[in-house]
Design an enzyme around this catalytic site. Structure first.
Site, short mmCIF file in Angstrom:
data_model
loop_
_atom_site.label_atom_id
_atom_site.label_comp_id
_atom_site.label_asym_id
_atom_site.label_seq_id
_atom_site.Cartn_x
_atom_site.Cartn_y
_atom_site.Cartn_z
N SER A 140 8.16 4.64 4.79
CA SER A 140 7.19 4.56 3.69
C SER A 140 7.87 4.15 2.39
CB SER A 140 6.46 5.90 3.56
OG SER A 140 5.30 5.77 2.78
N ASP A 154 1.42 4.54 8.06
CA ASP A 154 2.64 5.13 7.47
C ASP A 154 3.50 5.86 8.51
OD1 ASP A 154 4.37 6.95 5.89
OD2 ASP A 154 3.15 6.25 4.21
#
Length: 276
Positions: free
Chosen positions: A41, A156
């Site tokens: 991320s 993510d």
């Protein structure tokens, strides 16, 4: 120091990920060698930029210059089919910073982590377009639209591997520095028992909007899986991020400072262990 392959694992955390810049600054100034990076991320975004060859001063300027007007410009609302934000503008911003490069064109080995939202599998990306890989790794579920990557639909990577220590092991690192910017549950306050008086009167806390709620849920989930993801790290650096929310992008200076301070505390231990 004996020559060992040093890997740096940069964890997810949205705005908190700006602390990675402060960590990198101190490691750079302390001549700690970094041979490879893996990121999840926000850590994937910072790691990709650093692996592409930008120095920490450039990274710091980028973080500090990102004002509210620029933040608004990267939000392209979409019909909520798989996420509220389409992500085309954030991808365009990333392209202006990273460029349209492939993994084999980077200055050092790099990999990033995403999650297959259909199967729940961890997906490690280390080939092809860096831009596409980072875009997938930062796709906070529900907020960002899912990313179609080959035959997979990705979101993510923090859902499955918030600090990708295991990825560095697979890449051949034999000394791993992990940077976790997600406050761990065992370091958070214990359970709170509500009293009858708590339901009376006006609350001093502002009601969160839907995006804040989603980010908070994601942060709570990350804090539960982060312990397992840190397993195997030789040194763990944990900036004090408890007072900074995942959406607090206006706190760049504070995040970078906290990252630097935490890295200073770790440098002697890193050098000692690398010298063994």
């Amino acid at each position: 120091m004996k020559k060992r392959k040093v890997g740096l694992a940069l964890g997810g955390g949205a705005a908190r990920g700006m602390a990675h810049i402060g960590v990198l600054q101190i490691l750079e100034k302390s001549n700690i060698p970094i041979d490879m990076i893996a990121g999840t991320s926000a850590g994937a975004a910072v790691g990709a930029i650093y692996a592409q060859g930008k120095n920490t001063d450039e990274l710091k300027k980028l973080a500090q210059s990102w004002d509210w007007k620029q933040r608004a410009q990267v939000i392209d609302l979409a019909l909520p089919r798989s996420g509220f934000i389409a992500g085309h503008r954030i991808k365009k911003l990333l392209k202006s910073i990273i460029g349209d490069v492939n993994f084999d064109e980077l200055k050092m080995p790099f990999a990033c982590v995403a999650t297959d939202v259909i199967t729940g599998e961890e997906v490690v990306i280390n080939q092809g377009s860096v831009l596409e890989a980072v875009r997938a790794s930062i796709s906070v579920p529900i907020i960002f639209s899912v990313v179609k990557y080959g035959e997979r639909y990705l979101v993510d990577g923090g859902l499955v591997n918030p600090v990708p220590v295991s990825v560095l092991k697979d890449m051949g690192a034999d000394f791993i520095i992990a940077v976790n910017v997600t406050p761990r549950l065992n370091r958070m306050p214990g359970a709170v028992y509500l009293k009858e008086s708590d339901s009376e009167g006006k609350s001093a806390t502002k009601e969160p909007n839907i995006f804040s709620v989603i980010m908070k849920i994601f942060s709570i989930n990350n804090s539960q899986v982060v312990e397992a993801s840190l397993n195997g790290a030789d040194v763990i650096i944990e900036p004090r991020m408890a007072g900074i929310g995942m959406a607090d992008f206006s706190h760049a200076e504070e995040c970078i400072l906290e990252g630097g301070l935490s890295a200073i505390d770790a440098v002697l231990e890193i050098k000692r262990r690398l010298a063994v």
